[in-house]
Every structure is written in structure tokens, then in C-alpha cells.
Write a protein that holds these residues in place. Structure first.
Motif, PDB file in Angstrom:
ATOM      1  N   ARG A  30     -17.399  21.814  25.593  1.00  0.00           N
ATOM      2  CA  ARG A  30     -16.742  21.159  26.726  1.00  0.00           C
ATOM      3  C   ARG A  30     -15.751  20.387  26.854  1.00  0.00           C
ATOM      4  NH1 ARG A  30     -22.292  20.551  26.575  1.00  0.00           N
ATOM      5  NH2 ARG A  30     -23.515  20.952  28.291  1.00  0.00           N
ATOM      6  N   GLU A  49     -10.077  28.692  25.291  1.00  0.00           N
ATOM      7  CA  GLU A  49     -11.069  28.555  26.320  1.00  0.00           C
ATOM      8  C   GLU A  49     -11.684  29.854  26.707  1.00  0.00           C
ATOM      9  OE1 GLU A  49     -10.345  25.851  30.314  1.00  0.00           O
ATOM     10  OE2 GLU A  49      -7.587  26.073  29.960  1.00  0.00           O
ATOM     11  N   ASP A  50     -11.137  30.851  26.435  1.00  0.00           N
ATOM     12  CA  ASP A  50     -11.569  32.228  26.586  1.00  0.00           C
ATOM     13  C   ASP A  50     -11.267  33.262  26.151  1.00  0.00           C
ATOM     14  OD1 ASP A  50     -12.541  31.424  29.632  1.00  0.00           O
ATOM     15  OD2 ASP A  50     -10.205  31.724  29.856  1.00  0.00           O
ATOM     16  N   PRO A  98     -11.381  22.424  27.680  1.00  0.00           N
ATOM     17  CA  PRO A  98      -9.922  22.857  28.238  1.00  0.00           C
ATOM     18  C   PRO A  98      -8.930  21.460  27.817  1.00  0.00           C
ATOM     19  CG  PRO A  98     -11.749  22.322  30.661  1.00  0.00           C
ATOM     20  CD  PRO A  98     -12.403  22.641  28.664  1.00  0.00           C
ATOM     21  N   ALA A 135      -7.078  23.408  24.782  1.00  0.00           N
ATOM     22  CA  ALA A 135      -6.394  24.034  25.613  1.00  0.00           C
ATOM     23  C   ALA A 135      -5.078  23.050  25.525  1.00  0.00           C
ATOM     24  CB  ALA A 135      -6.686  25.360  26.886  1.00  0.00           C
ATOM     25  N   VAL A 136      -4.561  22.196  26.375  1.00  0.00           N
ATOM     26  CA  VAL A 136      -3.626  21.547  26.330  1.00  0.00           C
ATOM     27  C   VAL A 136      -3.431  20.981  25.130  1.00  0.00           C
ATOM     28  CG1 VAL A 136      -2.893  19.770  27.095  1.00  0.00           C
ATOM     29  CG2 VAL A 136      -4.815  20.940  28.673  1.00  0.00           C
TER      30      VAL A 136
END
Length: 183
Positions: free
Chosen positions: A17, A62-63, A20, A23-24
Motif C-alpha cells: 500500500r 510500484e511495478d 505510490p 515511488a514519489v
């Protein structure tokens, strides 16, 4: 914490969770986008300290996962490991990141959840030791880890070593960030 799909099946890769926001944060810090010779040298230190043929400094997005620091011993067996970029569902670092604590697997085949991971068949990974790399705000950015293609006993000393190296690198990342802000 164990996560399950709505069907009740055990997820082999945990739900992340925080991905995101991580990543930022990684973009803000300029980490996890390209290889870094300093982090390659740190990965070599990890490999030497744990006497492992492979080691890395891995940032989990994220990926995908990106090994900005990577080392393999010159005499290490040839395998598909290491790779700079892995899908997020490959390997064990995503588990460390979501759990927010170190993970030591002496033989990944001893655990149904980990034995079916793609790095076992594709790369021959059999043993893993990793610890979370946390920034000054408590965000887990990734891991420091060591890998072997043979089962091995890391023991409490190996666990303590990987955790100590993660803390040391976290301090270096914070010092780098603070220097960049001041300059």
C-alpha cells in the motif's frame, strides 16, 4: 502480516500500500533510477561481510525493483542473477519492504510461499538475507540483501550483519540528502 486474495488464496507477493508514496520519495531522493558506483561498492561490502556470491542495494517501486547497487563475486556461479531490474513479484525484497523488517531464508524451498518465486527457477536463488533500508521519515525505500545459489545458514550473526549494513546505508542516504539540501 499475511495477505490473501478475496478468494482466500495466499498471495505470493504481498500487497504494498505504500508503493505510490515510496515511488514519489525515491524520485525526490534521486534513487532507484540508475546504477550507482557508490552503491555497487556498498553491495560489494555486503557480499564480503556475509561471504555471499551476490549482494545488492535494491529500491522497490510500484511495478519494479531496481538494484542501484549490485555485486557478484568473480567466481560466483553463472545464473540469471543478478539483474538490475526485476518485476516487483520476483525475489524476496518486496516482502522485506512490506513487512518493514529483515528476512532470512536459509533455503527458500523450505517455505511454500517463497519456493514458488520466479527467482528460484529462473536464477537458481536458494538462500536470501535482506533488511529494510529506511529514510529519516520512516519510509522503507528498499533493501540491502545478499543471495546465494546454495542453501546456507546465515545465523543470528548474518541477520545482525545485514541489519547493521542497512542502518549504515540509511545513515549515508540521509547524509547525502542533507548535503544536497544544504548545497
Amino acid at each position: 502480516m499475511t495477505y490473501y486474495e478475496s478468494t482466500g488464496h495466499l498471495l505470493l507477493t504481498p500487497v504494498d500500500r505504500d508503493a505510490p508514496a515510496r515511488a514519489v520519495r525515491l524520485r525526490e531522493l534521486g534513487l532507484g533510477q540508475r546504477p550507482d558506483t557508490g552503491l555497487d561498492a556498498f553491495a560489494r561490502r555486503i557480499a564480503e561481510a556475509l561471504q555471499a556470491p551476490y549482494a545488492g542495494v535494491n529500491f522497490v517501486g510500484e511495478d519494479r525493483q531496481f538494484f542501484a547497487g549490485l555485486h557478484h563475486a568473480p567466481d560466483a556461479p553463472l545464473s540469471g542473477y543478478p539483474a538490475r531490474v526485476l518485476p516487483r513479484d520476483h525475489g524476496y525484497c518486496p516482502h522485506v519492504v512490506v513487512r518493514r523488517r529483515a528476512l532470512v531464508l536459509e533455503d527458500v524451498r523450505d517455505f511454500a510461499r517463497f519456493a514458488g518465486n520466479a527467482v528460484v527457477d529462473e536464477s537458481g536463488v536458494r538462500s536470501y538475507a535482506g533488511a529494510p533500508l529506511t529514510d529519516g521519515q520512516g519510509m522503507v525505500l528498499g533493501t540491502v540483501c545478499a543471495v546465494d545459489v546454495a542453501p546456507r545458514r546465515w545465523g543470528t550473526e548474518g541477520l545482525a550483519t545485514v541489519k547493521s549494513l542497512a542502518a549504515e546505508l540509511a545513515d549515508l542516504v540521509r547524509a547525502h540528502r542533507d548535503a544536497a539540501r544544504a548545497g
